[in-house]
Write a protein that holds these residues in place. Sequence first.
Motif, PDB file in Angstrom:
ATOM      1  N   ARG A  31      32.314  34.483  35.661  1.00  0.00           N
ATOM      2  CA  ARG A  31      33.143  35.534  35.086  1.00  0.00           C
ATOM      3  C   ARG A  31      33.742  36.456  36.143  1.00  0.00           C
ATOM      4  O   ARG A  31      34.781  37.061  35.941  1.00  0.00           O
ATOM      5  CB  ARG A  31      32.282  36.354  34.098  1.00  0.00           C
ATOM      6  N   ASP A  32      33.091  36.549  37.295  1.00  0.00           N
ATOM      7  CA  ASP A  32      33.563  37.431  38.357  1.00  0.00           C
ATOM      8  C   ASP A  32      34.852  36.881  38.968  1.00  0.00           C
ATOM      9  O   ASP A  32      35.004  35.659  39.145  1.00  0.00           O
ATOM     10  CB  ASP A  32      32.488  37.582  39.432  1.00  0.00           C
ATOM     11  N   ILE A  33      35.776  37.768  39.321  1.00  0.00           N
ATOM     12  CA  ILE A  33      37.077  37.333  39.851  1.00  0.00           C
ATOM     13  C   ILE A  33      36.976  36.704  41.232  1.00  0.00           C
ATOM     14  O   ILE A  33      37.946  36.119  41.718  1.00  0.00           O
ATOM     15  CB  ILE A  33      38.078  38.497  39.874  1.00  0.00           C
ATOM     16  N   SER A  34      35.822  36.800  41.881  1.00  0.00           N
ATOM     17  CA  SER A  34      35.659  36.185  43.191  1.00  0.00           C
ATOM     18  C   SER A  34      35.445  34.679  43.103  1.00  0.00           C
ATOM     19  O   SER A  34      35.466  33.992  44.127  1.00  0.00           O
ATOM     20  CB  SER A  34      34.490  36.832  43.939  1.00  0.00           C
ATOM     21  N   ASN A  35      35.232  34.135  41.900  1.00  0.00           N
ATOM     22  CA  ASN A  35      34.985  32.705  41.738  1.00  0.00           C
ATOM     23  C   ASN A  35      36.271  31.902  41.875  1.00  0.00           C
ATOM     24  O   ASN A  35      37.378  32.412  41.669  1.00  0.00           O
ATOM     25  CB  ASN A  35      34.357  32.433  40.369  1.00  0.00           C
ATOM     26  N   VAL A  38      37.626  31.144  37.278  1.00  0.00           N
ATOM     27  CA  VAL A  38      37.242  32.374  36.595  1.00  0.00           C
ATOM     28  C   VAL A  38      37.400  32.168  35.094  1.00  0.00           C
ATOM     29  O   VAL A  38      38.482  31.807  34.611  1.00  0.00           O
ATOM     30  CB  VAL A  38      38.107  33.562  37.065  1.00  0.00           C
ATOM     31  N   ASN A  40      36.690  34.337  31.716  1.00  0.00           N
ATOM     32  CA  ASN A  40      36.358  35.673  31.234  1.00  0.00           C
ATOM     33  C   ASN A  40      35.801  35.592  29.817  1.00  0.00           C
ATOM     34  O   ASN A  40      36.527  35.691  28.829  1.00  0.00           O
ATOM     35  CB  ASN A  40      37.586  36.575  31.286  1.00  0.00           C
ATOM     36  N   SER A  45      28.051  33.854  32.934  1.00  0.00           N
ATOM     37  CA  SER A  45      27.508  34.778  33.927  1.00  0.00           C
ATOM     38  C   SER A  45      28.543  35.067  35.016  1.00  0.00           C
ATOM     39  O   SER A  45      29.507  34.315  35.189  1.00  0.00           O
ATOM     40  CB  SER A  45      26.248  34.193  34.556  1.00  0.00           C
ATOM     41  N   ARG A  46      28.325  36.150  35.751  1.00  0.00           N
ATOM     42  CA  ARG A  46      29.258  36.490  36.833  1.00  0.00           C
ATOM     43  C   ARG A  46      29.368  35.342  37.828  1.00  0.00           C
ATOM     44  O   ARG A  46      30.450  35.035  38.321  1.00  0.00           O
ATOM     45  CB  ARG A  46      28.800  37.757  37.537  1.00  0.00           C
ATOM     46  N   HIS A  47      28.248  34.724  38.158  1.00  0.00           N
ATOM     47  CA  HIS A  47      28.229  33.532  39.014  1.00  0.00           C
ATOM     48  C   HIS A  47      27.397  32.495  38.279  1.00  0.00           C
ATOM     49  O   HIS A  47      26.171  32.469  38.379  1.00  0.00           O
ATOM     50  CB  HIS A  47      27.660  33.867  40.394  1.00  0.00           C
TER      51      HIS A  47
END
Length: 260
Positions: A31-35, A38, A40, A45-47
């Motif tokens: 979910r994190d934009i660093s992936n 992505v 949403n 999970s964020r990662h």
Amino acid sequence: MAPQSYQFVMRTGPNPGKSFPLTNDELSIGRDISNDIVINDAEVSRHHARLYRQAGGFVLEDTGSTNGTFVNGQRLMGPHMLRPGEMILLGENISLIFEAYQFDPDATIASGTVPDMPSYQQQPAPSASYPAPQPAYGQTPSPTQDPSAPAYAGAVPAQVVLACGVFGHLSARDIESTSAWLPRLCDRGAHVIGTRHRRDPDRAPWMRGLFAAAGFSEIDFASPSDRMFCVGTHRLDREPLAFEPGQRVFRFVGDGEQPA
């Protein structure tokens, strides 16, 4: 011969039909934009997971996600070498199909045209099936789609039916009628993969009985003890029922029904 390339295609989630070309040797999903990929959604999970290239294909591995990563309905407990056509679930709501395709970077492109290749910006309209050699996947509509029989026209009989993020939003009456109606979407031997929360009232044991009564055999049932949802995989072992267009299959919460 053009090199083999791979992509994910979202079947259920925020952008059904969106393709994610797997162009790097290692990619992260979350979910994190660093992936690299992505998604949403609150279930992701964020990662959440990672992919890495190996032996001409891709290996998928969960990275300690809260709601789990599933392949063909079974939760990943370690690295898994993906095969084209396999279905990946991220938590309860997100499903992706792993696909192989050919792309020739040396092909001559006519002047003024753009190469026909997947990109993260492309969002084609949702398709109920994919051309051979991939199997045809029947998709249960999301809450933003029309859950009536005409929405399935041209997609039946399906080999795989996704019922992800559906049963937790139906009344008990519609859970029962939808379970009995599923053989109209399936070919004999087709698999239905469904998800449901396990909050009170816990309808999962009752639903497993409904699937059995409809002619399905349970292939797998995953319900992590520390999570409030379950994933079931069932196979239709009877002759399918005739598809009947023009019927509304179910009503989501918000259409005047109370959740089960």
